[in-house]
Design a protein around this motif. Structure first.
Motif, PDB file in Angstrom:
ATOM      1  N   VAL A 120       0.839  -1.202   0.000  1.00 11.94           N
ATOM      2  CA  VAL A 120       0.000   0.000   0.000  1.00 11.94           C
ATOM      3  C   VAL A 120       0.871   1.247   0.000  1.00 11.94           C
ATOM      4  CG1 VAL A 120      -1.714   1.312   1.286  1.00 11.94           C
ATOM      5  CG2 VAL A 120      -1.938  -1.166   1.084  1.00 11.94           C
ATOM      6  N   GLU A 121       1.916   1.251   0.809  1.00 13.85           N
ATOM      7  CA  GLU A 121       2.792   2.417   0.891  1.00 13.85           C
ATOM      8  C   GLU A 121       3.506   2.673  -0.429  1.00 13.85           C
ATOM      9  OE1 GLU A 121       5.380   1.620   4.110  1.00 13.85           O
ATOM     10  OE2 GLU A 121       3.820   1.743   5.660  1.00 13.85           O
ATOM     11  N   ALA A 122       3.839   1.596  -1.152  1.00 14.56           N
ATOM     12  CA  ALA A 122       4.573   1.743  -2.408  1.00 14.56           C
ATOM     13  C   ALA A 122       3.751   2.411  -3.498  1.00 14.56           C
ATOM     14  CB  ALA A 122       5.050   0.375  -2.888  1.00 14.56           C
ATOM     15  N   LEU A 123       2.424   2.449  -3.362  1.00  6.71           N
ATOM     16  CA  LEU A 123       1.570   3.035  -4.395  1.00  6.71           C
ATOM     17  C   LEU A 123       1.631   4.553  -4.421  1.00  6.71           C
ATOM     18  CD1 LEU A 123      -1.594   0.782  -4.009  1.00  6.71           C
ATOM     19  CD2 LEU A 123       0.116   0.688  -5.818  1.00  6.71           C
ATOM     20  N   ASP A 124       2.118   5.156  -3.342  1.00 10.76           N
ATOM     21  CA  ASP A 124       2.217   6.617  -3.263  1.00 10.76           C
ATOM     22  C   ASP A 124       0.862   7.275  -3.493  1.00 10.76           C
ATOM     23  OD1 ASP A 124       3.480   9.036  -2.867  1.00 10.76           O
ATOM     24  OD2 ASP A 124       4.016   9.288  -4.970  1.00 10.76           O
ATOM     25  N   LEU A 125      -0.150   6.762  -2.783  1.00  8.42           N
ATOM     26  CA  LEU A 125      -1.496   7.314  -2.846  1.00  8.42           C
ATOM     27  C   LEU A 125      -1.958   7.665  -1.438  1.00  8.42           C
ATOM     28  CD1 LEU A 125      -3.168   4.770  -5.310  1.00  8.42           C
ATOM     29  CD2 LEU A 125      -2.509   7.112  -5.840  1.00  8.42           C
TER      30      LEU A 125
END
Length: 730
Positions: A120-125
């Motif tokens: 989730v963190e890697a999506l940069d949303l």
């Protein structure tokens, strides 16, 4: 000192006083409870105030849930979209890049169930994960997730925003209309706003605001609703339990329905069901193609929420439509403001140069029309210049856009037809995009009239940046097409062409064939073949001309055109072309006298000895990268009126040998005649493979082009590689 007897009397007196006070207190308490019960019994649908909730994060300490009445808010709108985790990287990212990034949305968050993790963190949303409640997940996880979003709204943002919007993953929000809507409402009132949906179609007494089109809550509604959420959740869980297990078994598990249940039971507020309020939402549960055309009209008016938007591509398409309409509104407002200021220019001297400036200069007709290739679309296939993928299926986004255009076209056509025509099918379409002028589409639509006869109508759409323009073009579907074909030493190839031509004109005989034949022996054989194949075709018109001088393609075409009248439509064709009957209407409609010519891009078949070396050859041929390629570099096929041919200066008849005359004529058409050009793939024109000889007597450029064309016609890259590998292994 009192005597023991007196002391005993005093204690008895004090005890009686205490008993009297306690009885009085008990009486007052009983009366108070009776009064409270009387009050709340008169409001059976509303619960009493619950205990104050505490801040869920232990680090913040205890904090009363209800805020003070006096509060200072800074920003109008906070929006959140609730979706499942698997949609974060696709539709979640699209939401964030489209409507959620508009300036009217002051803050935005995506909500997903589950725990935080690196993916989730890697999506940069902007994503917030929601906690789960094990005791209820088996019944109403959707309701729990929705209630958790509302609690997040309160605990983190209730002291800053006036309005809170909750949507789902398949909703598009028109942000400018949302802002216009909330500006007309009071955030200090109990506002619960959205598209009305009924729990049971048969029982329309229970309804709620559908989250699919967006649920809007005022700040006050959020503050007064959140304290009841846990109590609502418990009550809903009891309703969801089957009767055999002690429940009623009658309630939906949807989160938006849970909000409606709690608003009604706790605050006595229901979703606004007035006709005026419902015009702000486009809620198409059927998703039917017939209604997709309404989206364009709705976006241009006052719609706030659109549902369902079934894919990221569709959401981007609607976003572009919304942005274009917003740009039109801004332009109109700018013009109106400038007009008003110019009317008052006596007091605004600085604007004098603006108000007295010259109008925009008229278009310069001597400018060469821009040339941009088109894509051709049939019912389910897109044909483009892509040599690796010459034919691909129509994408869902393009299909939706075509549906919008078809709906717009039908409306425009039927404003001029009486009685109205009924849609039959999309015959074909052509689309292209130009960075300067925007997107264009030309639709040929087949319709039924009241006598069940099939008619064809054409509508040309232009969508420059900021607006869409539709133009009903002149319909000349009965114009005779004069096909001109040069013949020289191609007897067997001519036989195949003649059979194809006669087959394609059997149903639509509005065509005449003109053959320009070189060589006495060839002239005799062609005459015999024509007599043989047209013995039973009285409706066929074929003229045979004897070629003059040495063979040259441009010279032969010029000779054939010379026998036509100025208002005759000609199709300059090659003998190796196979023509399907769908081609004729495209030729008639794409060529407009004095305005436009049509350069169809034909599909050239490979040499099957190379393309299917050591393989079973197919029984038939169709547009695919295994069978051939689009010949974009050729300008030999053209539909043009005789008057436009003359205006261009005609062919350079001094060019002999292979190639060169077609590109020279193309430049004459554009630069001398100033004609618009439609160049698009035409799946109805198939070029049969044939051997080709490149003479050493050609000039260097012709010889180079001839060798390139000869090599490209052998096979595709992959097929040639397989052929070479097989030779190496032998």
């Amino acid at each position: 000192m009192p005597t023991p007897e007196e002391e005993c009397k005093m204690k008895a007196k004090l005890l009686r006083a205490q008993i009297s006070c306690r009885l009085l207190y008990a009486l007052i308490f009983t009366f108070g409870c009776f009064a409270a019960l009387t009050v709340y019994s008169s409001r059976p649908a509303v619960w009493p105030p619950p205990k104050l909730l505490r801040e869920q994060s232990g680090t913040a300490g205890d904090r009363p849930l209800l805020l003070k009445t006096e509060y200072q808010l800074k920003d109008p709108i906070f929006a959140g979209a609730l979706l499942q985790r698997q949609y974060l990287s696709t539709i979640g990212r699209t939401i964030h890049k489209t409507w959620a990034s508009e300036r009217e949305i002051n803050a935005f968050n995506l909500f997903v169930p589950g725990k935080d993790d690196s993916s989730v963190e890697a999506l940069d949303l902007p994503v917030t994960t929601l906690r789960t409640v094990p005791n209820f997940t088996s019944y109403n996880s959707s309701i729990i997730q929705t209630f958790e979003v509302l609690k997040y709204f309160y605990f983190h943002h209730a002291d800053r925003y006036n309005w809170f919007l909750l949507t789902y993953n398949d909703t598009y929000i028109v942000t400018r209309e949302l802002l216009n809507l909330v500006k007309r409402m009071n955030p200090d009132s109990l506002v619960y706003f959205g598209k009305v949906e009924y729990e049971h179609e048969t029982e329309r007494s229970d309804y709620f605001c559908s989250g699919h089109a967006g649920v809007l809550l005022s700040n006050r509604a959020l503050r007064e609703l959140v304290p009841y959420l846990d109590q609502c959740l418990y009550s809903i869980a009891q309703l969801l339990v089957e009767p055999a297990n002690g429940g009623s078994g009658r309630y939906t598990e949807r989160g938006d329905a849970g909000i409606g249940y709690c608003m009604k039971r706790a605050l006595g507020v229901t979703c606004s069901a007035s006709e005026e309020s419902q015009m702000y939402f486009f809620h198409d549960m059927d998703g039917s193609a017939q209604r997709m055309g309404s989206i364009w009209e709705e976006v241009s008016n006052t719609v706030v929420g659109i549902f369902p938007v079934m894919s990221g591509e569709s959401m981007q398409m609607i976003h572009l439509a919304s942005k274009a309409k917003a740009l039109v509104h801004l332009k109109q407002a700018a013009v109106a403001a400038e007009t008003q200021l110019c009317q008052q220019k006596a007091s605004v001297l600085i604007l004098d140069n603006v108000c007295t400036r010259d109008p925009l200069p008229p278009p310069q007709h001597d400018v060469t029309p821009t040339f941009q290739p088109w894509q051709t679309i049939t019912s389910n296939t897109v044909y483009s210049e892509d040599t690796e993928l010459p034919a691909v299926r129509v994408s869902p986004a393009l299909s939706s856009e075509l549906n919008l255009l078809i709906a717009n076209a039908l409306y425009q056509i039927n404003t001029q037809e009486s009685p109205a025509l009924e849609f039959k099918k999309l015959g074909s379409a052509m689309v292209r995009y130009n960075a300067a002028t925007g997107r264009e589409a030309i639709l040929d639509i087949e319709l039924w009239n009241s006598r069940n006869e099939t008619l064809t109508r054409r509508v040309h759409f232009r969508r420059p940046p900021g607006d869409i323009i539709s133009i009903r073009e002149t319909d000349d579907y009965n114009a005779t097409v004069h096909v001109i074909v040069p013949i020289s030493n191609v007897e067997e190839r001519f036989r195949l062409f003649l059979k194809s031509y006669l087959s394609s004109t059997r149903r639509r005989p509005h065509a005449k064939l003109i053959l320009v034949v070189y060589g006495q022996e060839e002239f005799t054989h062609v005459g015999l073949l024509v007599a043989q194949y047209t013995r039973n075709r009285r409706d066929t018109s074929i003229t045979i001309l004897r070629g003059v001088g040495e063979f040259a393609r441009g010279r032969a075409m010029d000779q054939g055109l010379n026998i036509l009248a100025n208002n005759h439509l000609a199709f300059l064709c090659d003998v190796d072309i196979t023509i399907d009957d769908d081609f004729w209407n495209r030729c008639r409609m794409n060529a407009i006298q004095g305005k436009r010519v049509y350069y169809p891009v034909f599909f050239s078949l490979y040499n099957m000895d190379y393309a299917y070396h050591n393989k079973i050859k197919p029984n038939g041929f169709w547009v695919s990268r295994e069978h051939g390629h689009w010949v974009w570099y050729s300008y030999g096929m053209v539909c043009i009126y005789k008057s436009d041919y003359l205006a261009s200066g005609g062919f350079d008849t001094s060019i002999v040998g292979w190639g060169g005359e077609d590109t020279d004529f193309f430049e004459r058409v554009r630069r001398r005649a100033k004609l618009e050009v439609i160049k698009a793939p035409d799946p109805s024109l198939i070029h049969r493979w044939h051997s080709k000889h490149c003479s050493a007597s050609l000039n260097p450029q012709q010889y180079y082009d001839c060798l390139g064309s000869k090599a490209e016609a052998l096979a595709g890259k992959k097929q040639l590689a397989e052929y070479i590998f097989q030779l190496e292994e032998q």
